[in-house]
Design a protein around this motif. Sequence first.
Motif, PDB file in Angstrom:
ATOM      1  N   ARG A  77       3.611   8.112   2.123  1.00 52.17           N
ATOM      2  CA  ARG A  77       3.247   6.683   2.058  1.00 52.17           C
ATOM      3  C   ARG A  77       4.329   5.865   2.757  1.00 52.17           C
ATOM      4  O   ARG A  77       5.521   6.037   2.467  1.00 52.17           O
ATOM      5  N   ASP A 149      -0.934   9.267   4.181  1.00 53.16           N
ATOM      6  CA  ASP A 149      -1.287   8.395   3.056  1.00 53.16           C
ATOM      7  C   ASP A 149      -1.189   6.969   3.585  1.00 53.16           C
ATOM      8  O   ASP A 149      -1.090   6.765   4.805  1.00 53.16           O
ATOM      9  N   THR A 195     -11.664  12.069   2.689  1.00 49.96           N
ATOM     10  CA  THR A 195     -11.483  11.345   1.426  1.00 49.96           C
ATOM     11  C   THR A 195     -12.636  10.347   1.239  1.00 49.96           C
ATOM     12  O   THR A 195     -13.258  10.296   0.167  1.00 49.96           O
ATOM     13  N   ALA A 299      -7.265   0.736  -1.902  1.00 47.18           N
ATOM     14  CA  ALA A 299      -6.029   0.235  -1.297  1.00 47.18           C
ATOM     15  C   ALA A 299      -4.835   0.587  -2.188  1.00 47.18           C
ATOM     16  O   ALA A 299      -4.428   1.743  -2.271  1.00 47.18           O
TER      17      ALA A 299
HETATM   18  P1  NAD Z   1      -4.619   2.938   5.019  1.00 50.80           P
HETATM   19  O1  NAD Z   1      -3.243   2.520   5.303  1.00 50.80           O
HETATM   20  O2  NAD Z   1      -5.438   3.590   6.090  1.00 50.80           O
HETATM   21  O3  NAD Z   1      -5.484   1.691   4.496  1.00 50.80           O
HETATM   22  C1  NAD Z   1      -5.098   0.884   3.422  1.00 50.80           C
HETATM   23  C2  NAD Z   1      -5.884  -0.401   3.521  1.00 50.80           C
HETATM   24  O4  NAD Z   1      -5.687  -1.165   2.329  1.00 50.80           O
HETATM   25  C3  NAD Z   1      -5.432  -1.302   4.680  1.00 50.80           C
HETATM   26  O5  NAD Z   1      -6.593  -1.897   5.229  1.00 50.80           O
HETATM   27  C4  NAD Z   1      -4.558  -2.361   3.979  1.00 50.80           C
HETATM   28  O6  NAD Z   1      -4.522  -3.588   4.702  1.00 50.80           O
HETATM   29  C5  NAD Z   1      -5.312  -2.486   2.673  1.00 50.80           C
HETATM   30  N1  NAD Z   1      -4.548  -3.038   1.558  1.00 50.80           N
HETATM   31  C6  NAD Z   1      -3.294  -2.725   1.137  1.00 50.80           C
HETATM   32  N2  NAD Z   1      -2.971  -3.443   0.049  1.00 50.80           N
HETATM   33  C7  NAD Z   1      -4.056  -4.206  -0.227  1.00 50.80           C
HETATM   34  C8  NAD Z   1      -4.358  -5.155  -1.239  1.00 50.80           C
HETATM   35  N3  NAD Z   1      -3.466  -5.442  -2.188  1.00 50.80           N
HETATM   36  N4  NAD Z   1      -5.572  -5.746  -1.230  1.00 50.80           N
HETATM   37  C9  NAD Z   1      -6.496  -5.445  -0.276  1.00 50.80           C
HETATM   38  N5  NAD Z   1      -6.274  -4.549   0.696  1.00 50.80           N
HETATM   39  C10 NAD Z   1      -5.060  -3.954   0.719  1.00 50.80           C
HETATM   40  O7  NAD Z   1      -4.517   3.876   3.721  1.00 50.80           O
HETATM   41  P2  NAD Z   1      -5.549   4.973   3.216  1.00 50.80           P
HETATM   42  O8  NAD Z   1      -5.130   6.304   3.718  1.00 50.80           O
HETATM   43  O9  NAD Z   1      -6.936   4.483   3.421  1.00 50.80           O
HETATM   44  O10 NAD Z   1      -5.206   4.974   1.645  1.00 50.80           O
HETATM   45  C11 NAD Z   1      -5.767   4.006   0.768  1.00 50.80           C
HETATM   46  C12 NAD Z   1      -5.626   4.485  -0.655  1.00 50.80           C
HETATM   47  O11 NAD Z   1      -6.302   5.760  -0.788  1.00 50.80           O
HETATM   48  C13 NAD Z   1      -4.202   4.717  -1.143  1.00 50.80           C
HETATM   49  O12 NAD Z   1      -4.121   4.411  -2.519  1.00 50.80           O
HETATM   50  C14 NAD Z   1      -4.025   6.209  -0.939  1.00 50.80           C
HETATM   51  O13 NAD Z   1      -3.019   6.751  -1.778  1.00 50.80           O
HETATM   52  C15 NAD Z   1      -5.399   6.706  -1.336  1.00 50.80           C
HETATM   53  N6  NAD Z   1      -5.731   8.025  -0.817  1.00 50.80           N
HETATM   54  C16 NAD Z   1      -5.703   8.290   0.511  1.00 50.80           C
HETATM   55  C17 NAD Z   1      -6.059   9.546   0.963  1.00 50.80           C
HETATM   56  C18 NAD Z   1      -6.143   9.873   2.425  1.00 50.80           C
HETATM   57  O14 NAD Z   1      -6.626  10.966   2.756  1.00 50.80           O
HETATM   58  N7  NAD Z   1      -5.751   9.001   3.332  1.00 50.80           N
HETATM   59  C19 NAD Z   1      -6.396  10.560   0.040  1.00 50.80           C
HETATM   60  C20 NAD Z   1      -6.420  10.250  -1.325  1.00 50.80           C
HETATM   61  C21 NAD Z   1      -6.090   8.970  -1.735  1.00 50.80           C
END
Ligand code: NAD
Length: 421
Positions: A77, A149, A195, A299
Amino acid sequence: MTHARPTILQNSLTNLERATFLIDGEVPAEISDKLRQPVERIELSIDPQLSDGRRHGYCAFVVRHSTALGPSKGGIRMTPSVSLDDVSGLAMEMTWKCALIGVPFGGGKSGIVADSEQLNPLDKETLIRDFTRHAIRHIGPQTYVPAPDMGTNERDMGYLKDTLSSALGQATTQGCYVTGKPVILGGIPGRREATGRGVAACVVEALKRLGRKVEGATAIVQGFGNVGSVAAKALAEYGVRLIGASDLHGAVYHEKGLQVAALEDHVNHTGTVKGFPSGMAIDPAELLTVPCDILAPSAAASQITAENAAKISAGLVAEGANSPTTPEADDILASRGITVIPDILCNAGGVYVSYLEFTQETQQEQMSEQEVNDRLQRRMTEKFNEVWRLSEERKISLRDAAMYLGVKTVCTALIARGRLS
Ligand code: NAD
């Protein structure tokens, strides 16, 4: 009165406490103490030289929560606020997620305290490479296998693999050191989408179980990033209408629906959902409370809290993000009859496909995207239904059922290793 939001670690510890209470009598009593502590917590100080010619200091963390089932697995992250406690909580969640979805990994996680949106591409690459060099002793197919992440992506995993193989003086790494990397470097097709696709698979199963229609259902996605945008696209393929989406910069809404592909194009060009021409601007916090059939927080952590849970008007909450609902909010949602698909089940598609990538690399094979998607769909459906059945049998929430299965599996492995008697 406003309350401080609980941290990810606090949420994870409360969920663990509830699970150990449910398992009480089935495994030794000391289990709770044992599972609270990670096996390794590393803090790193790194100071790469960036494109302005100066050295910049960054903190980074690597936490391996468990190795009971295999090497620790979990993403990197990169956000300005990520802390060692966050990474510890997320690593613990990964332990239960891997156990629940049935892959031979323990839980791990890394964090780099930096704002990925403020770094130019060259500086981000430099930072990822510097982090990799500093964390090299903690990364490997038998120890900890990172992945993308929040704030990191497939390209970054390519740099990570290149840095590791260069350090070893080899063209490539032997075995799988990182997942979610480009297909050309041994990645697997469909990993980036896994995911979000898994979230959609869980939503469809949940709607069926709840006797609700999938086609024409409305959805709101908080966080239109990797997970959120793919979940929205996959849900649209089932006829679900996306009526609202948000990111760090703003939110858009339209009751008749937003064109997911056009919204994605807009984000690719501008970096945000804000200003999407066919949507109306809405306050991101208010968007969470708009009536809809499916709310997918995808998010940050602790977004549905004791403060706003009473105002959530969705029939179903699908946790694309890790730890988006606090335990207090969980109880409020349950008392209002709102079903929550917990993170360790709902977003486990990513780590499941990472496992396919891991096995593919070990065996030097290449799976097709169709094969990956079929296996993902089968595994998500099977595990969703296992959790659903247990929740009905024991009259517990889906989160408690998922945690029970995850924690119990880890305990069984610890007993088999002779680490728990
Ligand atoms: P990413 O960086 O691609 O996207 C995150 C998005 O959330 C961005 O658009 C950002 O602007 C937005 N964001 C951040 N804080 C915010 C808020 N307070 N309100 C509204 N929008 C907000 O990240 P991702 O890989 O999509 O991960 C998102 C979530 O999913 C995280 O919690 C991550 O731990 C979880 N996750 C990701 C994966 C994966 O394979 N990428 C797997 C399991 C869980």
